[in-house]
Enzyme design. Structure first.
Site, PDB file in Angstrom:
ATOM      1  N   LYS A  79      43.303  47.496  24.214  1.00 29.56           N
ATOM      2  CA  LYS A  79      43.689  48.216  25.277  1.00 29.56           C
ATOM      3  C   LYS A  79      44.470  49.576  25.016  1.00 29.56           C
ATOM      4  CE  LYS A  79      46.285  47.341  29.929  1.00 29.56           C
ATOM      5  NZ  LYS A  79      46.888  46.456  30.497  1.00 29.56           N
ATOM      6  N   SER A 154      45.370  45.139  35.330  1.00 25.99           N
ATOM      7  CA  SER A 154      44.998  46.241  34.528  1.00 25.99           C
ATOM      8  C   SER A 154      44.101  46.481  33.385  1.00 25.99           C
ATOM      9  CB  SER A 154      46.170  47.050  34.192  1.00 25.99           C
ATOM     10  OG  SER A 154      46.916  46.608  33.526  1.00 25.99           O
ATOM     11  N   SER A 178      47.555  41.250  34.470  1.00 32.60           N
ATOM     12  CA  SER A 178      46.621  42.025  34.034  1.00 32.60           C
ATOM     13  C   SER A 178      45.882  41.666  32.853  1.00 32.60           C
ATOM     14  CB  SER A 178      47.486  43.451  33.487  1.00 32.60           C
ATOM     15  OG  SER A 178      47.517  44.119  34.581  1.00 32.60           O
TER      16      SER A 178
HETATM   17  N1  GLN Z   1      48.419  44.513  39.397  1.00 31.42           N
HETATM   18  C1  GLN Z   1      49.657  44.338  39.010  1.00 31.42           C
HETATM   19  C2  GLN Z   1      50.360  45.776  39.212  1.00 31.42           C
HETATM   20  O1  GLN Z   1      49.742  46.803  39.681  1.00 31.42           O
HETATM   21  C3  GLN Z   1      49.923  43.951  37.709  1.00 31.42           C
HETATM   22  C4  GLN Z   1      49.633  44.818  36.713  1.00 31.42           C
HETATM   23  C5  GLN Z   1      50.001  44.315  35.381  1.00 31.42           C
HETATM   24  O2  GLN Z   1      49.996  43.146  34.851  1.00 31.42           O
HETATM   25  N2  GLN Z   1      50.048  45.175  34.319  1.00 31.42           N
HETATM   26  O3  GLN Z   1      51.508  46.007  38.704  1.00 31.42           O
END
Ligand code: GLN
Length: 486
Positions: A79, A154, A178
């Protein structure tokens, strides 16, 4: 050897050590696959073709000397918020568009020591903020199962890359879901370890008390292999714990007879897609058939507060973490002015995307004098209640099982203007992050050709139990063997 299908890590390892395949051949096959499907999937911010082939040559030498480790010569995707020395690391943000880290994250260092071949850096929601990878400053990633749909987020680039065979495994990071949610959306395995199990050094921070790095893989055995390689204490991350790292592959293949599984009713939320519910019920029948005791009579009443707690704590921490991006030290810098304040303001105005700015404003507000007690402190107290609730549940159950997400993937563009529905895609993953416990998402079926994920949760540092249950389920089904046609 002709490669017809991108193998799993454990399959590839066998082929490499038995000299039926070289790492260079495997890497070339993955790079060819990237070239073929990437115009449609768009999982990568950068493809590191040249260095990958050099690393593959070195890996082949190591294998020839009989010094192969399970990940030696295996092509991987990281990532783009994991710092990689000499390789651009953007967080999918304009702010870090030109950032080339002078150091490797601990997990990267560890994987290089194992003999990793790094094929590229994966697209993501900017700074990890999002659930669809549509918040990338560069381009959205597409779901390999249907390119009109989102891959989740994400870590959407990481999940899509693994699902599409553009790497044998990937690392992602999970703050509120995410790793697990995109894994569920792309029908791959996604494991979020216990907070503190894996070093966060060199992970560009979103919310430090929640962020955790973990693997996305094609099957559960591979997740065990990767976790064994990246877990462990690191003196450069004071929140990483000094606990022995087990060989997680030892949990693979053990039966689950007599295991106690709780199914908390709050995770079957209103608005849940009926096909998802059906898939989870079928999965529980499979687990029962394997000898586990299933209990549907469990309630975790504070689950409903997790979303609110998350959207106070994570923006608060983000506002502090992202204060460092000022155009002075590194990253994007607005220089077309003589005023220091204007430079700072414009750097942040043009460097950050709308979702990131929204979170910074939210977090600055909840941390400000006068509101701190009412919001931030209150949220921390509810966080403790949520954690206690899990602790109690694990006195009675070995694991909890829930859906990973209440719905299958949605169409690209469908939820970008409806923030609440976007935030709600994480209702089943957020509480676990708030509690800091480990969880995995395993493929559990399809609806309309789109993947469904099953989430298995356990008490802190019980990753072995999670892997054991997930593997038993996986072996009793063949969802993980289905691949997108692309
Ligand atoms: N979708 C969640 C957010 O927008 C979690 C994102 C994540 O785990 N980095 O914060």
């Amino acid at each position: 050897m002709m490669i017809e299908r991108i193998p799993t890590i454990h399959e590839a390892h066998q082929l490499l050590v038995s000299k039926q395949l070289s790492s260079v051949e495997l890497t070339e096959a993955v790079l060819a696959r990237i070239q073929a499907v990437e115009p449609r999937v768009k999982a990568f911010v950068s493809v590191t073709e040249e260095t990958a082939l050099q690393q593959a040559i070195l890996a082949d030498k190591r294998i020839a000397k009989g010094e192969a480790r399970p990940l030696t010569g295996i092509p991987a995707v990281m990532k783009d918020l994991l710092c990689t020395k000499g390789i651009r690391t953007t967080c999918s943000s304009k702010m870090l568009d030109n950032y080339v880290p002078p150091f490797d994250a601990t997990v990267i260092e560890k994987l290089y020591a194992e003999g990793m071949v790094l094929v590229g850096k994966a697209n993501m929601d900017e700074f990890g903020m999002g659930s669809s990878t549509e918040n990338s400053a560069f381009f959205p990633t597409h779901n390999p199962w249907n390119i009109e749909y989102v891959p989740g987020g994400s870590s959407g680039g990481s999940a899509a890359a693994v699902a599409a065979g553009e790497g044998l495994y990937a690392l992602g990071s999970d703050t509120g879901g995410s790793i697990r949610q995109p894994a569920g959306f792309c029908s791959v395995i996604g494991l979020k370890p216990t907070y503190g199990r894996v070093s966060r050094y060199g992970l560009i921070a979103f919310a430090s008390s929640l962020d955790q790095i973990g693997p996305l893989t094609q099957d559960v055995e591979d997740a065990a292999i990767v976790l064994s390689a990246i877990a462990g204490h690191d003196s450069r991350d004071s929140t990483s714990v000094k606990l022995r790292v087990p060989d997680y592959t030892q949990s693979i293949g053990k039966d689950i007879k007599g295991m106690r599984i709780g199914v908390p009713k709050e995770y079957f939320v209103e608005g849940m897609q009926p096909e998802v519910k059906q898939a989870i019920v079928s999965a529980l029948t499979v687990l029962e058939g394997l000898g586990a005791h299933i209990d549907f009579d469990i309630s975790l009443p504070n689950t409903a507060c997790a979303l609110a707690v998350y959207y106070i704590i994570s923006p608060s921490e983000a506002s502090a973490n992202l204060a460092r991006f000022d155009g002075v030290r590194y990253g994007f810098s607005y220089t077309d002015t003589d005023s220091m304040w204007e430079a700072l303001e414009k750097t942040r105005q043009f460097g950050f995307g709308p979702e990131v700015k929204r979170r910074i404003m939210l977090g600055t507000y909840t941390l400000s004098a006068g509101y701190y007690d009412a919001y931030y402190l209150k949220a921390q107290k509810v966080r403790t209640l949520i954690r206690n609730e899990f602790e109690e549940a694990f006195n009675k159950y070995d694991v909890l099982v829930t859906p990973t997400c209440p719905t299958v993937p949605f169409k690209i563009g469908e939820r970008v203007d409806d923030l609440l529905s976007m935030y709600l895609t994480d209702v089943c993953t957020l509480p676990i992050s708030i509690a800091g416990v480990p969880a995995i998402s395993v493929p559990a079926g399809f609806a309309g050709g789109l993947p469904i994920g099953l989430q298995v949760i356990a008490k802190p540092f019980a990753e072995e139990t999670i892997l054991r249950v997930a593997h038993a389920y996986e072996q009793a089904t063949d969802w993980h063997k289905q691949k997108p046609l692309l």
